[in-house]
Design a protein around this motif. Structure first.
Motif: not given
Length: 386
Positions: A161-187
């Motif tokens: 289900g959608t659990g990983v989408d919620w995990a992506g929102l957690m990443v956005e909320r602590v980083s202040g970045l969109s998930l796209e920007s976070y993954i581009q910068q950190h992966i």
């Protein structure tokens, strides 16, 4: 025995597939393979353009691995933990209800407030009770599409289900970045990857390389071009469960880094977490139950019937060796348009098969992926025997 090249070229010639890209590498550097076959599109007027290795694929659920890595990076920074109540960062889930029964006679669902807390571990292993009930309604925003009553108490079952989408929102909320920007910068940046995007129309050079989706109307019939829209090319929000686009070559860099445990993305203990099987009896039975259906089993990787598996934060894990293929403890997953990968830490090899064929779990694509995997292990054996 036919070679990998002859097998794939024969499939292209027979229109069993429009094309595919396959990439595999060993962690010791002794083996590296990258080839593309066929064409990027079957549409009239475009069907003479070869499929290049830098072509771009909708990765669909292969996005989940990148989101899981991102979330574990945040755990390493102590921005959140694996086992805390996620409602600190996801207040939308604070009073979520769980279906506890149905009314006799009417079949009407009966709900109550969930008793157990939802954790990041639950979100990444599909044991939170969150399902894909509303996810297909693209008129809704991401949170609304992901927000539906739980189908079981957190930690007491398994449903994809959608659990990983919620995990992506957690990443956005602590980083202040969109998930796209976070993954581009950190992966992307640590691995010199330039093709991972979510809003692909914002990147014209990447968008022009997008592989066109083909459709197989009959199970064993040929593939054909379709004007049907399989997935919106651009979404207003970044879906951590299914929203990324990338080249197969670039995605393999992620698989290689994790398999090599080279600390460029995650420290060793977090790589272990990514692969750690969720071993509760309830979860294992839940996984086993869904794999009894042939169509679902194909979507989940097309393993031989009865293979002992369970789920981990990074994907599905085999709990036994697959003869001629990956070893016990290896992790695999795939995406809707028949993209499949595996990571084998014991043998030290990883690989990915990329196509854009609908529907999901296509037996022809799965057969080619399995053949590619077998040929990879044959090549590794030849190297070790030399």
């Amino acid at each position: 025995m036919p070679s990998t090249e002859s097998t794939f070229q024969a499939a292209v010639d027979a229109k069993a597939i429009p094309g595919a890209a396959i990439v595999a590498t060993s962690v010791d550097g002794s083996y590296s393979y990258a080839r593309s076959f066929g064409v990027r599109s079957l549409k009239d007027g475009e069907d003479s353009k070869p499929l290049e290795l830098d072509a771009i694929y909708w990765m669909a659920s292969c996005t989940k691995l990148m989101t899981a890595i991102s979330a574990l990076q945040c755990v390493e920074r102590s921005q959140f933990t694996l086992d805390e109540d996620v409602t600190r960062l996801l207040p939308e889930l604070k009073d979520i209800q769980v279906q506890i029964s149905v009314e006799n006679g009417t079949g009407t669902p009966v709900f109550a407030k969930a008793k157990n807390k939802i954790t990041l571990r639950h979100l990444l292993t599909h044991t939170s009770g969150l399902s894909y009930t509303k996810f297909g309604d693209l008129s809704l925003g991401l949170i609304d599409r992901c927000l539906a009553p739980l189908v079981f108490e957190p930690g007491e079952g398994f449903i994809y289900g959608t659990g990983v989408d919620w995990a992506g929102l957690m990443v956005e909320r602590v980083s202040g970045l969109s998930l796209e920007s976070y993954i581009q910068q950190h992966i992307g940046t640590p691995l010199d990857i330039g093709s991972i995007v979510f809003r692909i129309r914002s990147y014209p050079d990447i968008f022009r390389r997008l592989v066109v989706v083909s459709l197989r109307k009959e199970k064993s019939g040929p593939v054909q071009w379709t004007p049907q829209t399989i997935w919106p090319v651009d979404m207003t929000e970044d879906s951590g469960g299914s929203g990324a686009y990338a080249s197969i070559v670039d995605y393999q860099k992620i698989l290689h880094s994790i398999t090599a445990n080279d600390s460029r993305l995650l420290q060793s203990n977090m790589v272990d977490e990514l692969f750690r099987p969720e071993m509760s009896a309830v979860v294992r039975e839940g996984v086993k139950r869904v794999l009894m259906d042939e169509t679902t089993n194909n979507i989940y990787g097309g393993l031989p019937k009865g293979t002992d598996v369970t789920y981990a934060m990074g994907g599905m894990v085999v709990l036994e060796d697959l003869p001629g293929r990956r070893t016990k403890g290896s992790l695999h997953w795939g995406g809707l348009l028949n993209v499949f990968f595996w990571m084998d830490r014991t043998t030290g090899v990883s690989g990915i098969y990329g196509s854009q064929v609908f529907p999901a779990g296509d037996p022809t694509c799965l057969g080619l992926f399995a053949e590619f995997e077998r040929k990879t292990y044959e090549a590794l054996k030849s190297i070790s025997d030399a």
